[in-house]
Design an enzyme around this catalytic site. Structure first.
Site, mmCIF file in Angstrom:
data_model
loop_
_atom_site.group_PDB
_atom_site.id
_atom_site.type_symbol
_atom_site.label_atom_id
_atom_site.label_comp_id
_atom_site.label_asym_id
_atom_site.label_seq_id
_atom_site.Cartn_x
_atom_site.Cartn_y
_atom_site.Cartn_z
ATOM 1 N N THR A 129 26.675 23.929 3.310
ATOM 2 C CA THR A 129 27.925 24.688 3.341
ATOM 3 C C THR A 129 28.464 24.692 4.759
ATOM 4 O O THR A 129 27.707 24.916 5.704
ATOM 5 C CB THR A 129 27.649 26.151 2.926
ATOM 6 O OG1 THR A 129 27.148 26.141 1.601
ATOM 7 C CG2 THR A 129 28.894 27.006 3.033
ATOM 8 N N GLY A 134 26.503 29.306 -5.649
ATOM 9 C CA GLY A 134 25.435 29.708 -4.735
ATOM 10 C C GLY A 134 25.852 30.946 -3.951
ATOM 11 O O GLY A 134 26.590 31.795 -4.461
ATOM 12 N N THR A 193 23.999 28.917 5.406
ATOM 13 C CA THR A 193 23.937 27.683 4.634
ATOM 14 C C THR A 193 22.475 27.503 4.217
ATOM 15 O O THR A 193 21.575 27.971 4.911
ATOM 16 C CB THR A 193 24.440 26.467 5.431
ATOM 17 O OG1 THR A 193 24.278 25.284 4.641
ATOM 18 C CG2 THR A 193 23.668 26.283 6.732
#
Lengths: 318, 318
Positions: free
Chosen positions: B151, B181, B202
């Protein structure tokens, strides 16, 4: 060993009556949560959860749910679920997946189909009529389309010391397609740690997710605060902060239980909730917010209140 | 007054180079975040964000994104977005809505269409080829289909003292339809409070959402910890807890910045990130986890590393 459950809103009562029997019989907190929420989802007269939940602006019922296991932090969640009979059951199943444990939109029904879960059109005649009436009212006035966002959410402690929590909601009445709130969001709608306790929320999801209040309540319990101290401090501190920083704050109500079966609630609106423990048979309470951000006033719901509630939710809709 | 940005992964670099100019010119942190993430979304060779992101198991690109304003806690988020060119732009727009500020699935493109945002098929030839190759590999071996969940997420502080953060991700490669997520989840993927600081994450979203680490990092900064102390304590405490309670823990990497422009990172894997402030031109760093849960070792990325990175992401795919 102590055991117990606490849940948001009067509608949790029939579910809690079943869940507490699970717990009394040494059943797991996971089973108690799923059994209890499933009953609420299945009852057609609760208009903000499961079957009979009110639809979105285009007339589709879209549901959110989540399950969390406080032993290992496993989480399963669904948002914008359509045509799945019991979102809580799917969420619990998803919590066992290492990957893909939070599904949204189309993906929920596709997963549920493949896994053999029951599908159902979740729109009742009654909910459709309520939606049609609201559309008509909206066309005649400047009424805000959004109200009603009562999530059933609950925390359970079993005799083995394990804790779990779950949530289920149809979200805002007349919401936009795909809108989700705090109910499936870890930390906001729910959080539980079996070594500490758990907390769950109901209210305006858009504002609840700004504060991560379920996580914060559990964290405060870990510092030694009672559930009542923790949930009140987490909630009221953030209510004041949001009023100061944003100028307003939506409805917030949280319930909490620690791993000793002690419990507490915090709210900035009138709010009903249900508690049952090894020492307390299932009881419906009303909480009224304090004027000074102190603890809410709590009283057992009267027969008059309960009768009026039942009459209201089952009243014919023209 | 100090200003700055910190972001996950090397891919943030071109975006940060633009965002920091916004901030140098007294632009808002909101603008810097959106401008920076939009650039990352638009670059076709980043295979985990925006255009060129890798598709789900049925070959559809589904994207998650969120934006948060640290002044008033406004949040906008999308999950499972299809055919929307810039999820971060839609998320920022949603953050201004009092209701319906988190949309999932179909609802995202419907909202984006009505609001005049650009639509686009987000699947590139390159991503399609990578997906086809993986399907073939999977048919030949027991390879886990899931990897790659990088991410882009970032925090910005502007010269007016306002802070914002944002995230954008295509999530797990080969994810199930509708999987989301931590990226769109407040407290897990991101959190920011202009009076304290911000943090973004992330890694494996399914595990990140178990810990609410972005919220916890900001909370720890509010107790007086530096960003490095806060992000390391939040992350490493939970990594150890999850290993103990669940037996394993996915990849976690977080970045943090406080409202003085000081920053820190924590990670349990090798991890690249980008920082720029009024005193530091945009710089790509590599972080290596400490063996003892201490601070990661941080070094400026070498020319060799950068050249190898660019060659790798643009290498022809057969």
């Amino acid at each position: 060993m102590s055991y117990g459950m606490i849940a948001t809103w009067r509608m949790a009562y029939d579910g809690i009556r079943v869940g507490i029997v699970d717990l009394a019989n040494c059943g797991s907190s996971q089973k108690a949560i799923v059994d209890a929420i499933k009953i609420v989802e299945d009852y057609p007269f609760y208009k903000s959860v499961g079957y009979g939940g009110l639809p979105n602006e285009v007339g589709l019922v879209e549901l959110d749910a989540a399950f969390m296991n406080g032993d290992n932090f496993d989480i399963g969640a669904v948002a914008g679920s359509r045509n799945v009979k019991n979102p809580i059951v799917v969420a619990e199943k998803l919590s066992h997946e290492r990957f893909n444990s939070f599904l949204v939109g189309d993906g929920v029904a596709k997963y549920a189909s493949k896994e053999g879960f029951e599908l159902r059109n979740m729109l009742t005649e009654r909910a459709k009529k309520t939606w049609e009436n609201r559309l008509e009212e909206m066309s005649k006035s400047n009424l805000s389309p959004y109200d009603g966002h009562d999530t059933v959410s609950m925390v359970a402690l079993d005799q083995h010391g394990s804790m779990s929590c779950g949530t289920s909601s149809s979200g805002l009445f007349m919401k936009k397609e795909g809108r989700t709130g705090d109910s499936p969001l870890s930390g906001s709608g729910f959080y539980v740690d079996s070594e500490i306790g758990g907390a769950t929320a109901t209210g305006l999801g858009e504002d609840l997710m700004k504060g991560c209040l379920s996580y914060e309540t559990v964290r405060l319990m870990s510092t030694g605060l009672t559930p009542q101290e923790a949930v009140n401090q987490a909630t009221m501190t953030f209510v004041k902060k949001l009023e100061r920083r944003k100028g307003k704050c939506g409805a917030f109500s949280l319930v909490a239980m620690n791993n000793q079966g002690e419990w507490g609630v915090a709210t900035n609106v009138e709010f009903s909730f249900v508690v049952a423990t090894d020492r307390l048979s299932p009881t419906i309470y009303l909480a009224y917010p304090a004027e000074d951000d102190g603890y809410p006033t709590i009283e057992v719901a009267s027969h008059e209140w309960l009768d009026a509630y039942q009459a209201r939710i089952t009243a014919p809709i023209k």
